[in-house]
Motif scaffolding. Sequence first.
Motif, PDB file in Angstrom:
ATOM      1  N   ASP A 679       0.804  -1.223   0.000  1.00  0.00           N
ATOM      2  CA  ASP A 679       0.000   0.000   0.000  1.00  0.00           C
ATOM      3  C   ASP A 679       0.842   1.281   0.000  1.00  0.00           C
ATOM      4  OD1 ASP A 679      -2.587   1.078  -0.197  1.00  0.00           O
ATOM      5  OD2 ASP A 679      -2.612   1.582   1.941  1.00  0.00           O
ATOM      6  N   LEU A 680       2.024   1.209  -0.564  1.00  0.00           N
ATOM      7  CA  LEU A 680       2.833   2.413  -0.683  1.00  0.00           C
ATOM      8  C   LEU A 680       2.215   3.344  -1.717  1.00  0.00           C
ATOM      9  CD1 LEU A 680       6.404   0.812  -0.657  1.00  0.00           C
ATOM     10  CD2 LEU A 680       5.394   2.245   1.132  1.00  0.00           C
ATOM     11  N   PRO A 681       2.317   4.662  -1.512  1.00  0.00           N
ATOM     12  CA  PRO A 681       1.742   5.590  -2.494  1.00  0.00           C
ATOM     13  C   PRO A 681       2.459   5.487  -3.836  1.00  0.00           C
ATOM     14  CG  PRO A 681       3.094   6.762  -0.896  1.00  0.00           C
ATOM     15  CD  PRO A 681       2.966   5.353  -0.391  1.00  0.00           C
ATOM     16  N   ASN A 682       1.769   5.917  -4.874  1.00  0.00           N
ATOM     17  CA  ASN A 682       2.341   6.006  -6.224  1.00  0.00           C
ATOM     18  C   ASN A 682       2.728   4.636  -6.783  1.00  0.00           C
ATOM     19  OD1 ASN A 682       2.300   8.964  -6.190  1.00  0.00           O
ATOM     20  ND2 ASN A 682       3.986   8.766  -4.715  1.00  0.00           N
ATOM     21  N   THR A 683       2.020   3.594  -6.354  1.00  0.00           N
ATOM     22  CA  THR A 683       2.286   2.251  -6.872  1.00  0.00           C
ATOM     23  C   THR A 683       0.996   1.649  -7.415  1.00  0.00           C
ATOM     24  OG1 THR A 683       1.908   1.198  -4.701  1.00  0.00           O
ATOM     25  CG2 THR A 683       4.169   1.865  -5.235  1.00  0.00           C
ATOM     26  N   GLY A 684       1.146   0.637  -8.242  1.00  0.00           N
ATOM     27  CA  GLY A 684       0.017  -0.037  -8.863  1.00  0.00           C
ATOM     28  C   GLY A 684       0.109   0.009 -10.376  1.00  0.00           C
ATOM     29  N   GLU A 685      -0.975  -0.350 -11.031  1.00  0.00           N
ATOM     30  CA  GLU A 685      -1.027  -0.376 -12.496  1.00  0.00           C
ATOM     31  C   GLU A 685      -1.436   0.995 -13.025  1.00  0.00           C
ATOM     32  OE1 GLU A 685      -2.433  -5.081 -12.713  1.00  0.00           O
ATOM     33  OE2 GLU A 685      -3.804  -3.478 -13.390  1.00  0.00           O
ATOM     34  N   TYR A 686      -0.609   1.542 -13.911  1.00  0.00           N
ATOM     35  CA  TYR A 686      -0.850   2.861 -14.478  1.00  0.00           C
ATOM     36  C   TYR A 686      -0.776   2.801 -16.005  1.00  0.00           C
ATOM     37  CZ  TYR A 686      -0.064   4.950  -9.836  1.00  0.00           C
ATOM     38  OH  TYR A 686      -0.156   5.297  -8.517  1.00  0.00           O
ATOM     39  N   ILE A 687      -1.341   3.795 -16.618  1.00  0.00           N
ATOM     40  CA  ILE A 687      -1.079   4.104 -18.029  1.00  0.00           C
ATOM     41  C   ILE A 687      -0.167   5.318 -18.017  1.00  0.00           C
ATOM     42  CG2 ILE A 687      -2.035   4.749 -20.253  1.00  0.00           C
ATOM     43  CD1 ILE A 687      -2.809   1.934 -19.317  1.00  0.00           C
ATOM     44  N   ASP A 688       1.041   5.165 -18.551  1.00  0.00           N
ATOM     45  CA  ASP A 688       2.008   6.267 -18.456  1.00  0.00           C
ATOM     46  C   ASP A 688       1.663   7.378 -19.448  1.00  0.00           C
ATOM     47  OD1 ASP A 688       3.094   5.665 -20.997  1.00  0.00           O
ATOM     48  OD2 ASP A 688       4.902   4.738 -20.203  1.00  0.00           O
ATOM     49  N   GLY A 689       2.496   8.413 -19.474  1.00  0.00           N
ATOM     50  CA  GLY A 689       2.202   9.592 -20.280  1.00  0.00           C
ATOM     51  C   GLY A 689       2.112   9.330 -21.768  1.00  0.00           C
ATOM     52  N   PHE A 690       2.668   8.219 -22.232  1.00  0.00           N
ATOM     53  CA  PHE A 690       2.603   7.865 -23.646  1.00  0.00           C
ATOM     54  C   PHE A 690       1.496   6.852 -23.936  1.00  0.00           C
ATOM     55  CE2 PHE A 690       7.013   9.416 -23.443  1.00  0.00           C
ATOM     56  CZ  PHE A 690       6.994  10.305 -24.509  1.00  0.00           C
ATOM     57  N   GLY A 691       0.734   6.489 -22.897  1.00  0.00           N
ATOM     58  CA  GLY A 691      -0.338   5.516 -23.096  1.00  0.00           C
ATOM     59  C   GLY A 691       0.111   4.078 -22.947  1.00  0.00           C
ATOM     60  N   ASN A 692       1.323   3.873 -22.460  1.00  0.00           N
ATOM     61  CA  ASN A 692       1.826   2.514 -22.280  1.00  0.00           C
ATOM     62  C   ASN A 692       1.478   1.986 -20.898  1.00  0.00           C
ATOM     63  OD1 ASN A 692       3.152   2.236 -24.834  1.00  0.00           O
ATOM     64  ND2 ASN A 692       4.775   3.571 -24.074  1.00  0.00           N
TER      65      ASN A 692
END
Length: 773
Positions: A679-692
């Motif tokens: 449960d650390l902040p800024n972690t998990g599944e993301y779509i990055d700035g390029f959509g990847n």
Amino acid sequence: MQSLTRRMALKLFALGTTFFGLKKSKILTAAETGSDSPVIGRWKKTHDRVWLGEEFWANPMEDWRIVDGAAECMSTGGSRNIQLLTYQLTNPKAPFTMSVHASQVEVKQQDGGVGFRIGVKSDINEYRSNCFAKSGIKAGILNGKLILGNKEQKLKQPVNLKDCVLTVVGKPEGEKYSLTLMVSGTESDKPLDTISHTFPPQAVLGNVAVVSNFDPRFKRMIGARYRFSDWSVSGNAFTVSPEHKFGPILWSMYTLSDSRGDEGFVMKISALTGPLGEKDNKDVELLIQKDGSWKSLGTAPLDTDAWTATFRIANWNEKEATPFKLVYKEQHTDGSETVAERTGIIRSNPSGRPLKLGALTCQKDYGFPYEPVANNLLKVDPDLLYFSGDQLYEDHGGFGLIRDPAEPAILNYLRKFYMHGMAFGEAMRDRPTVCIPDDHDVFQGNIWGEGGMKMKEGTTSSNGGYREPARMVNVVHKTCAGHHPDYYDPTPCLQGISVYYGDMVYGDVGFAILGDRQFKSGPEHVDSGSGRADHVTDANFDTSKLDKPGLELLGDRQEKFLEHWCDDWRGHQLKVLLSQTVFAGVATHHGGYNGYLKADLDSGSWPQTARNRAVRIIRKGMPLHINGDQHLTTLSQYGADEQRDGCWSFCTPAISAGYPRWWRPDEVGMQHENRPKHDLPNTGEYIDGFGNKVYVYAVGNPEPASEKNRYDLAHQKGSGFGLVLIDPKAKTYEIHSYRFLVDATDGKASNEFPGWPVTLHQKENGGETKLIS
């Protein structure tokens, strides 16, 4: 000259009040000052060349030459100096004597002075870091005056600056430390003038240096040029450290790899020397210890651009640790010879047990010589070192940047690169080293190599191609990677620029070594909607527009190599991919704490189609991707067709982080799913700035910089190093990300960035999801 210096010093002590203005009861005896004043170095019998010798660090190296038996400054710029590596002033309760023969060679607009700096020290007063400090007590002649610290005294009689001797005598005087400077001609023992001054004892501690032009503000066409000879130093105020010598073999790097063919294991080793002269010996010999005696394996010629001698020894006995000795025989103008050795051990192949890899990147020189990291490496004792680039930055060591022509640009590069060897030479001595160049190593803010194309115009951050001459780029490649296992396809690319991608099999692990940026397309092919072509600053910008057909990330040649490598399992059971940077955009802020950036084209996340193609190719080999470049340590997993269907990436901390980056998606409203159980902040599944697609498991965000001490600052900025235990039997990777100012062996949880250590399984790099905590 040596005896002349001693006679002059003794005469001064005897005359006492006449020249020193001191009471006779405080005059030092010859025994107290030391009766022997050895001349440092071998300039008088050294052939003309750039490199001054193992006792010295020249600032900057490219502005100095040995000419006719003396060290001559070739520049009329300011604060050109030679630091003494083997003597440091450490004991202010004892005396010292130091002298040098100085000769004015040329004056442009005005003479910037000549003499010594005494007590040159950095914030940590370490001899290597001191070499680049701007401190120190001036002691010399400037504008017709003797100067000693902030005291000036008009010369009582003319001094022939083309042929004079400067001598400094130091001794304790109550709670102060007294320095006396005298100037003499070479034709007489009698001093022409003297000046004395007292200082706090702490002020004299540190390095000593000779200086041509004291004022650092002098441009190259303003000041004077001096040459120096017969530099003698003595006295118990000095600590003498012969082990501080740097050269003639500055350091060495080697690799050991299973050829999986008739040549068995192949050992390659490079010896690096300083730039030598036309009449110097150009061969290095390699010997190994066998059956209790040394056996020569022959000689290798020095490349007279890169100043490396590389040996390739096939059918190496990888089952035994083998002591080696690199030997350079320096031949002198008087017919004599000095033999120098670099010793070490070629380790046995660590087969049948976990392999320990030290992973490092990015050395901004404010943290030089990075002792906490270098010392931790020796403590944790990795089997293999990996430097993923930016062994230097353009401003390394000060004194500017020379971009062309090729020859001075090469010397400028070598001088900066040698700081890498000064810092990590001991760690590289006894273990294989993989070292790849990145953008700053070739004097660019970013590389968009375009297959070796010459940069047509624009900046070195936002335009495609290479800015530097191809000859200089090839020197960078050779000094960094010339000792690597044979390259997969060594055919040069455009401009005849060399390549260095290929594989290595060591310790039952297969490594692929890539050049992320060498074939990458430049940002001028697209419009980022920003004032800077490689940065997308508008949060609403549609970055899918930047994914044009035909744009390259790794290039066709390296993609074909990766396809072959992923299918080739000979001699190993686990794979590791080594390259410069992460194939995802895992930084939301750049430069300043509030410097939001949606997307950075310099990341491995762009171009998107080429990035996803690379992720799919790599997936089959199930490697862990180890990289650097970002100055921000992250542990993440790539996704191409769906989240977490690719391999994992470990981006290591910078050795000494410069330009800061942060990954703070929660603050800027980036949506996430499946946050890890920690449960650390800024972690998990993301779509990055390029959509990847990217799954971020751990990140080591830095603090905004505020500390003054270099090591405290490096720690605050998120610096450190990575350590990976690769277990071919268990098929696991145990990943550690250590902070800068720690003892990596004391077991404290706070030694590592939040979220580490982590153990990954091989199949997770093929898209199988196991890590859930």
